[in-house]
Design an enzyme around this catalytic site. Structure first.
Site, PDB file in Angstrom:
ATOM      1  CG  HIS A   1      -6.513   5.045  -1.139  1.00 35.93           C
ATOM      2  ND1 HIS A   1      -5.395   4.551  -0.522  1.00 35.93           N
ATOM      3  CD2 HIS A   1      -6.460   4.595  -2.416  1.00 35.93           C
ATOM      4  CE1 HIS A   1      -4.695   3.837  -1.390  1.00 35.93           C
ATOM      5  NE2 HIS A   1      -5.316   3.853  -2.554  1.00 35.93           N
ATOM      6  N   GLY A   2      -9.310   5.686   2.077  1.00 36.88           N
ATOM      7  CA  GLY A   2     -10.033   6.356   3.165  1.00 36.88           C
ATOM      8  C   GLY A   2     -11.419   5.778   3.346  1.00 36.88           C
TER       9      GLY A   2
ATOM     10  CD  GLU B   1      -3.721   8.929  -3.883  1.00 35.94           C
ATOM     11  OE1 GLU B   1      -3.608   7.868  -3.233  1.00 35.94           O
ATOM     12  OE2 GLU B   1      -3.807  10.048  -3.340  1.00 35.94           O
TER      13      GLU B   1
ATOM     14  CB  THR C   1      -9.166   4.810  10.428  1.00 39.00           C
ATOM     15  OG1 THR C   1      -8.048   5.406   9.767  1.00 39.00           O
ATOM     16  CG2 THR C   1      -9.455   5.571  11.703  1.00 39.00           C
TER      17      THR C   1
ATOM     18  N   GLY D   1      -8.162   8.430   7.688  1.00 33.91           N
ATOM     19  CA  GLY D   1      -8.349   8.753   9.106  1.00 33.91           C
ATOM     20  C   GLY D   1      -9.817   8.904   9.461  1.00 33.91           C
TER      21      GLY D   1
ATOM     22  CG  ASP E   1      -2.003   0.938   1.291  1.00 34.60           C
ATOM     23  OD1 ASP E   1      -2.433   1.374   0.205  1.00 34.60           O
ATOM     24  OD2 ASP E   1      -2.492   1.260   2.399  1.00 34.60           O
ATOM     25  CG  HIS E   2      -0.722   5.083   0.524  1.00 30.83           C
ATOM     26  ND1 HIS E   2      -0.985   6.113  -0.334  1.00 30.83           N
ATOM     27  CD2 HIS E   2      -1.898   4.753   1.101  1.00 30.83           C
ATOM     28  CE1 HIS E   2      -2.269   6.403  -0.279  1.00 30.83           C
ATOM     29  NE2 HIS E   2      -2.852   5.591   0.580  1.00 30.83           N
TER      30      HIS E   2
ATOM     31  CG  ASN F   1      -7.024   1.010  -0.073  1.00 33.91           C
ATOM     32  OD1 ASN F   1      -7.492   0.282  -0.947  1.00 33.91           O
ATOM     33  ND2 ASN F   1      -5.778   1.413  -0.087  1.00 33.91           N
TER      34      ASN F   1
HETATM   35  P1  13P Z   1      -8.708   4.719   6.400  1.00 28.94           P
HETATM   36  O1  13P Z   1      -7.634   4.541   7.433  1.00 28.94           O
HETATM   37  O2  13P Z   1      -9.291   6.086   6.415  1.00 28.94           O
HETATM   38  O3  13P Z   1      -9.735   3.640   6.477  1.00 28.94           O
HETATM   39  O4  13P Z   1      -7.984   4.596   4.973  1.00 28.94           O
HETATM   40  C1  13P Z   1      -7.231   3.461   4.689  1.00 28.94           C
HETATM   41  C2  13P Z   1      -6.482   3.631   3.413  1.00 28.94           C
HETATM   42  O5  13P Z   1      -6.897   4.306   2.492  1.00 28.94           O
HETATM   43  C3  13P Z   1      -5.191   2.909   3.298  1.00 28.94           C
HETATM   44  O6  13P Z   1      -4.576   3.102   2.070  1.00 28.94           O
END
Ligand code: 13P
Length: 280
Positions: free
Chosen positions: A205-206, A133, A230, A178, A81-82, A227
Site C-alpha cells: 500500500h502507499g 493487512e 495520491t 499519502g 479497498d480498506h 496500491n
Molecule cells: P497512496 O495514496 O499513497 O498512493 O496509497 C494508496 C493506497 O495504498 C490505497 O489503498
C-alpha cells in the site's frame, strides 16, 4: 473480463511482476484505469475504498466497472479497498465486487484473525477473494521514517495466513499512504523475510512516490499488488488548476476529458513500471 484477485495475483507473484490497484470513485477515474489497462494490455484492479462510500454510489461504481470489464478479454478485478465495516463488505459483494479487503490492522492479532476469518468464510463461499493487512501502513505519516514497531513481523505473517485462509496479504514494510516529504525508507530485508515464509501474493500500500528502484526490488521479493492513489489524484488536481488558470477553461465535458487523459497517462506509467521485470 471480470475476475477475482487470485486470477491476476497468483501469476504475478510467480512471474515477478505486480498488478496495479488504482482507486476509482467516478466515471473519469474508472475510465482512466480502464484505458490504461487496454493500452498496456495488462490486468488491472479497480479499487473502491470504504472512504468513498459518501462520494460515489457503490452500486453505480460496480455496474460501471463490470460493464467496462465485460467489453475486453483483459482480466480486471473489482476490489473493495480498506474496509473495517462488515456491512459495507456485504454491500460490495451484493453489488458484484469480486474481491474485498478487510482491514483489521488496528486490531490485536487475535481480533484481526477472527474478523478476517469471518470475512474469508463468507467471501469464499461466493467466489470472492480476500486481502487483509498485518502490521500497519500509516495514513498521513509520510513525513518521517515508518518506525519498526509498525512493520509486519514475518513469523506472525505466516501464522496469520495459516489461520485466516486469505488470498493476499498487505504488509507494512516502510511505505505510508499519502505524499512522502522525503525519500521513503523501504525495509527490503523485512520484506524478503516475510516473503520467504508466506508464499501468497504480497500487497504494497502507499504506492505513490516510491523510487522506481525500490518498487522493482520489492516486486522481485514477492510484492504482486501495488496500491496507488495520491500520485494520480495530485496529477489530476494539478491539471485542473492549470486548466482553470486559462483565459477560457472551456466546457466541463472537455475539462473532465483533459483531466481523464492526464490520469490515464499516470496509470499507464505505473502499469509499465510494475511489468518491467516480468519473466514470462
Ligand atoms: P497512496 O495514496 O499513497 O498512493 O496509497 C494508496 C493506497 O495504498 C490505497 O489503498
Amino acid at each position: 473480463m471480470l475476475v477475482n484477485l487470485d486470477a491476476v495475483l497468483n501469476p504475478a507473484r510467480k512471474e515477478g511482476y505486480a498488478v496495479g490497484a488504482f482507486n476509482v470513485y467516478s466515471l473519469e477515474t474508472a475510465s482512466a484505469v480502464y484505458r490504461a489497462a487496454l493500452e498496456c494490455r495488462a490486468p488491472v484492479i479497480f479499487a473502491f475504498g470504504e472512504r468513498y462510500i459518501d462520494v460515489a454510489n457503490i452500486k453505480v461504481i460496480a455496474s460501471m466497472v463490470r460493464t467496462m470489464a465485460r467489453d475486453t478479454d483483459i482480466p480486471m478485478v473489482l476490489h473493495l479497498d480498506h474496509c473495517k465495516d462488515l456491512s459495507v463488505i456485504y454491500r460490495a459483494v451484493a453489488a458484484g465486487f469480486t474481491s474485498v479487503m478487510f482491514d483489521g490492522s488496528h486490531l490485536s492479532f487475535e481480533d484481526n484473525v477472527a474478523g478476517t476469518r469471518r470475512v474469508v468464510e463468507f467471501a469464499h463461499s461466493v467466489g470472492v477473494t480476500v486481502e487483509a493487512e498485518l502490521g500497519s501502513v500509516p495514513f498521513d505519516a509520510a513525513g518521517v521514517e515508518v518506525p519498526e514497531e509498525y512493520l509486519t513481523k514475518s513469523e506472525e505473517a505466516a501464522r496469520f495466513v495459516q489461520a485466516t485462509g486469505i488470498d493476499a496479504l498487505a504488509v507494512a514494510v516502510g511505505t505510508a499512504h499519502g505524499e512522502y516529504k522525503g525519500k521513503p525508507k523501504i525495509y527490503h530485508e523485512r520484506l524478503a523475510q516475510i516473503a520467504s515464509l508466506v508464499p501468497l501474493p504480497l500487497v504494497l500500500h502507499g504506492g505513490s512516490g516510491i523510487p522506481d528502484e525500490d518498487v522493482i526490488k520489492a516486486i522481485g521479493a514477492g510484492i504482486a499488488k501495488i496500491n496507488v492513489n495520491t500520485q494520480i489524484s495530485s496529477a489530476a488536481v494539478k491539471s485542473l488548476r492549470e486548466i482553470m488558470g486559462r483565459q477560457k477553461p472551456g466546457a466541463l465535458a472537455d475539462v473532465m476529458k483533459e483531466v481523464e487523459d492526464v490520469m490515464t497517462s499516470e496509470v499507464t506509467g505505473f502499469i509499465r513500471l510494475f511489468l518491467r521485470n516480468k519473466t514470462m
